[in-house]
Design an enzyme around this catalytic site. Structure first.
Site, PDB file in Angstrom:
ATOM      1  N   HIS A 145       2.872   4.020   8.148  1.00  0.00           N
ATOM      2  CA  HIS A 145       1.765   3.916   9.099  1.00  0.00           C
ATOM      3  C   HIS A 145       1.935   4.851  10.303  1.00  0.00           C
ATOM      4  O   HIS A 145       3.036   5.302  10.604  1.00  0.00           O
ATOM      5  CB  HIS A 145       1.615   2.473   9.582  1.00  0.00           C
ATOM      6  N   SER A 170       0.814  -1.230   0.000  1.00  0.00           N
ATOM      7  CA  SER A 170       0.000   0.000   0.000  1.00  0.00           C
ATOM      8  C   SER A 170       0.840   1.269   0.000  1.00  0.00           C
ATOM      9  O   SER A 170       0.299   2.361  -0.178  1.00  0.00           O
ATOM     10  CB  SER A 170      -0.929   0.018   1.212  1.00  0.00           C
ATOM     11  N   ILE A 225       2.222   2.828   2.475  1.00  0.00           N
ATOM     12  CA  ILE A 225       1.849   3.757   3.555  1.00  0.00           C
ATOM     13  C   ILE A 225       2.916   3.741   4.650  1.00  0.00           C
ATOM     14  O   ILE A 225       3.380   2.674   5.049  1.00  0.00           O
ATOM     15  CB  ILE A 225       0.503   3.338   4.197  1.00  0.00           C
ATOM     16  N   ILE A 261       8.211 -10.427   8.210  1.00  0.00           N
ATOM     17  CA  ILE A 261       8.103  -8.958   8.140  1.00  0.00           C
ATOM     18  C   ILE A 261       6.874  -8.589   7.292  1.00  0.00           C
ATOM     19  O   ILE A 261       6.978  -8.195   6.129  1.00  0.00           O
ATOM     20  CB  ILE A 261       9.395  -8.314   7.597  1.00  0.00           C
ATOM     21  N   SER A 266       3.063  -6.363   7.274  1.00  0.00           N
ATOM     22  CA  SER A 266       2.784  -4.967   7.575  1.00  0.00           C
ATOM     23  C   SER A 266       2.913  -4.744   9.088  1.00  0.00           C
ATOM     24  O   SER A 266       2.491  -5.616   9.848  1.00  0.00           O
ATOM     25  CB  SER A 266       1.368  -4.626   7.113  1.00  0.00           C
ATOM     26  N   CYS A 324       7.251   7.639 -22.414  1.00  0.00           N
ATOM     27  CA  CYS A 324       5.976   7.241 -21.787  1.00  0.00           C
ATOM     28  C   CYS A 324       5.127   8.497 -21.658  1.00  0.00           C
ATOM     29  O   CYS A 324       5.403   9.367 -20.829  1.00  0.00           O
ATOM     30  CB  CYS A 324       6.244   6.620 -20.417  1.00  0.00           C
ATOM     31  N   LYS A 379      -6.083  -4.514   8.430  1.00  0.00           N
ATOM     32  CA  LYS A 379      -6.461  -3.119   8.684  1.00  0.00           C
ATOM     33  C   LYS A 379      -7.633  -2.722   7.804  1.00  0.00           C
ATOM     34  O   LYS A 379      -8.062  -1.578   7.810  1.00  0.00           O
ATOM     35  CB  LYS A 379      -5.260  -2.208   8.424  1.00  0.00           C
ATOM     36  N   CYS A 417      -2.140   3.633 -20.055  1.00  0.00           N
ATOM     37  CA  CYS A 417      -2.055   2.583 -21.093  1.00  0.00           C
ATOM     38  C   CYS A 417      -1.246   1.389 -20.621  1.00  0.00           C
ATOM     39  O   CYS A 417      -1.129   0.405 -21.333  1.00  0.00           O
ATOM     40  CB  CYS A 417      -1.517   3.142 -22.405  1.00  0.00           C
TER      41      CYS A 417
END
Ligand SMILES: Cc1cc2nc3c(=O)[nH]c(=O)nc-3n(C[C@H](O)[C@H](O)[C@H](O)COP(=O)(O)OP(=O)(O)OC[C@H]3O[C@@H](n4cnc5c(N)ncnc54)[C@H](O)[C@@H]3O)c2cc1C
Length: 476
Positions: A50, A46, A48, A338, A340, A403, A253, A438
């Site tokens: 935390h 994700s 994040i 290991i 989250s 790109c 979560k 794309c």
């Protein structure tokens, strides 16, 4: 060559350990089985940083999460990776969910989370106006943030290598023998290469159980827990300004809406135990569930904005991280399970493992010339037209946009290849080329040609992510 420390596995854990050890007068090598770094769990999560309120501080993972979170501002200054403290919200959609919010708040206070706040409906809508109007209140942790996880790993490894650490890729550790009289491990790769090291660190993610067995360490079993995601285009109107969590469940979560640091949005992840550690498939059923759950919190989320789906696998061992010197294998440190918040905790994992090695007898004297900074690299999408013109005047490749979705120039692709990223995924994670609307439909063949030109590799040696992932059936 003999090393003091061999680190097995170069995800965010191994990379932070390597970078931390690079500050001392020792010889360190990273052994990574993939063609590039960050190709394991650290590439699909994700992203994040935390906030430190989801778990009790009796767990090592919580203590390292809190410490790790605080280390990101300095790391960003030194390593120039995308990171922003946008804050985290937990949205309660029913009055009874406020009990769980209160529990998270008390836990956050207990954990010493700075600025954590219980919010009324008005306050939470002020913080995040795109939330469902039925929201009853929630939690706000301003210190939470978002990060591009692979760029973080690339930057850590670049810094470690600049300070003398060696990286051996395509090095799948398959055998290890200890010569106790010499105090050395001989570590063999599947392809016949070998290195010797005094200490070995097992940061092999999903495969830490196999690596522990190879070294004669503790027996345990890492289970994969899959998380599926939808990625939304940067044009989506539903991208929130902060990370939006639901109230957590017993196993995860929950499914969140995440504004990525690069301007897109992520919805997910699920949490399903899977038997196959290579199963990165996504399913219609789970994706429908993700969209429903996301819309529950941010109703403006639309299927039309979805550009792709993907999955990541959490290396689950038990509730907590397992970071300890092995009691069975000498001079061997386990950095396993290991899951989250491993990304958030990783800078503190580096510090913690450095201290463990010191306690185990590794002599650490600071390197006088250690340089914590890496070069700042321009990105064409971040430059104003004048700055871009100045670069084009020096090198026309800055003017050739390869790109178009993510606005990545040929010069940036060349830079990635010259830094050692020779697969399509390596170039993608370093530059973002192929990550837009794309999904590489228009730029993949151009990138292949640049990799071939820069490396001299032939068409049949070009892969998506190494080994068997060859792409072309005939010459371009
Ligand atoms: C869906 C999902 C969402 C998540 N979200 C977050 C989040 O938002 N915030 C957060 O803090 N954490 C999050 N996490 C957790 C975080 O991603 C992990 O904790 C972290 O990436 C683990 O890093 P690692 O270096 O330990 O493992 P990995 O990244 O898996 O690295 C292990 C490396 O070891 C290599 N390896 C394996 N076997 C061998 C061998 N025999 N020889 C040599 N090399 C080997 C692998 O190729 C791999 O590169 C999430 C995880 C998932 C799956």
């Amino acid at each position: 060559m003999d090393y003091d420390v061999a680190i097995i596995g170069c995800g965010v854990s191994g990379a932070n350990i390597a970078r931390r050890l690079s500050a001392y007068n020792i010889k360190t090598v990273i052994l990574e089985k993939a063609a590039d770094v960050s190709f394991g769990t650290s590439k699909a999560n994700s992203g994040i940083v935390h906030g430190g309120f989801h778990h009790n501080k009796k767990y090592l993972k919580t203590r390292l999460e809190i410490q790790g979170n605080l280390m990101f501002d300095q790391l960003k200054r030194e390593l120039d990776f995308p990171f922003r403290r946008c804050g985290i919200i937990v949205a309660a959609l029913h009055e009874e969910e406020m009990k769980a919010v209160e529990h998270l708040y008390m836990q956050g206070v207990e954990n010493g989370v700075i600025g954590i706040e219980i919010c009324s409906r008005e306050r939470i809508l002020e913080l995040e106006p795109k939330l469902n109007y039925d929201v009853t209140g929630g939690l706000y942790a301003p210190g939470g943030g978002i990060i591009e996880p692979y760029r973080f790993v690339f930057a850590l490894v670049e810094s470690a290598m600049k300070n003398g650490v060696q990286l051996l890729t395509n090095f799948k550790v398959s055998e290890a023998k200890r010569d106790e009289s010499a105090g050395l491990w001989t570590v063999h790769a599947e392809d016949g290469r070998e290195i010797k090291a005094r200490y070995a660190i097992n940061s092999a993610g999903l495969f830490a159980d196999e690596v522990s067995k190879i070294f004669g360490g503790e027996e345990f079993s890492i289970k994969a827990r899959k998380g599926e995601y939808f990625l939304m285009d940067r044009l989506t109107k539903a991208r929130p300004g902060r990370v939006v969590f639901p109230v957590p469940t017993a196993v995860s979560k929950g499914m969140l809406v995440i504004p990525t640091v690069e301007g897109t949005a992520l919805v997910g992840p699920t949490a399903d135990a899977v038997d196959d550690k290579y199963d990165y498939s996504t399913t219609t059923e789970r994706l429908e569930q993700i969209l429903d759950s996301g819309k529950n919190m941010i109703p403006s989320l639309s299927r039309n904005d979805v550009i792709t789906s993907f999955a990541g696998l959490r290396p689950f061992l038990e509730e907590d991280f397992y970071i300890e010197p092995s009691k069975k294998a000498p001079a061997f440190v386990q950095v396993a399970g290991i899951q989250s918040p491993g990304l958030t905790a990783s800078p503190a994992i580096g510090e913690h493992v450095k201290n463990l090695l010191k306690d185990m007898g590794l002599e650490l004297t600071e390197k006088p010339g250690w340089d914590p900074f890496i070069e700042h690299r321009a990105r064409s999408r971040e430059l104003d037209p004048f700055a871009l013109d100045a670069l084009i005047a020096k090198d026309a490749a800055w003017g050739n946009i390869v790109c178009r979705c993510e606005n990545v120039s040929e010069a940036e692709i060349v830079q990635a290849v010259r830094l050692g990223h020779h697969t399509l995924d390596g170039v993608k994670y370093f530059t973002r080329a192929q990550m837009g609307r794309c999904q590489g439909g228009f730029c993949t063949y151009k990138i292949i040609k640049i990799i071939m030109r820069e490396t001299g590799l032939s068409w049949d040696a070009i892969t998506k992510h190494g080994r068997a992932s060859r792409l072309l059936e005939a010459e371009l």
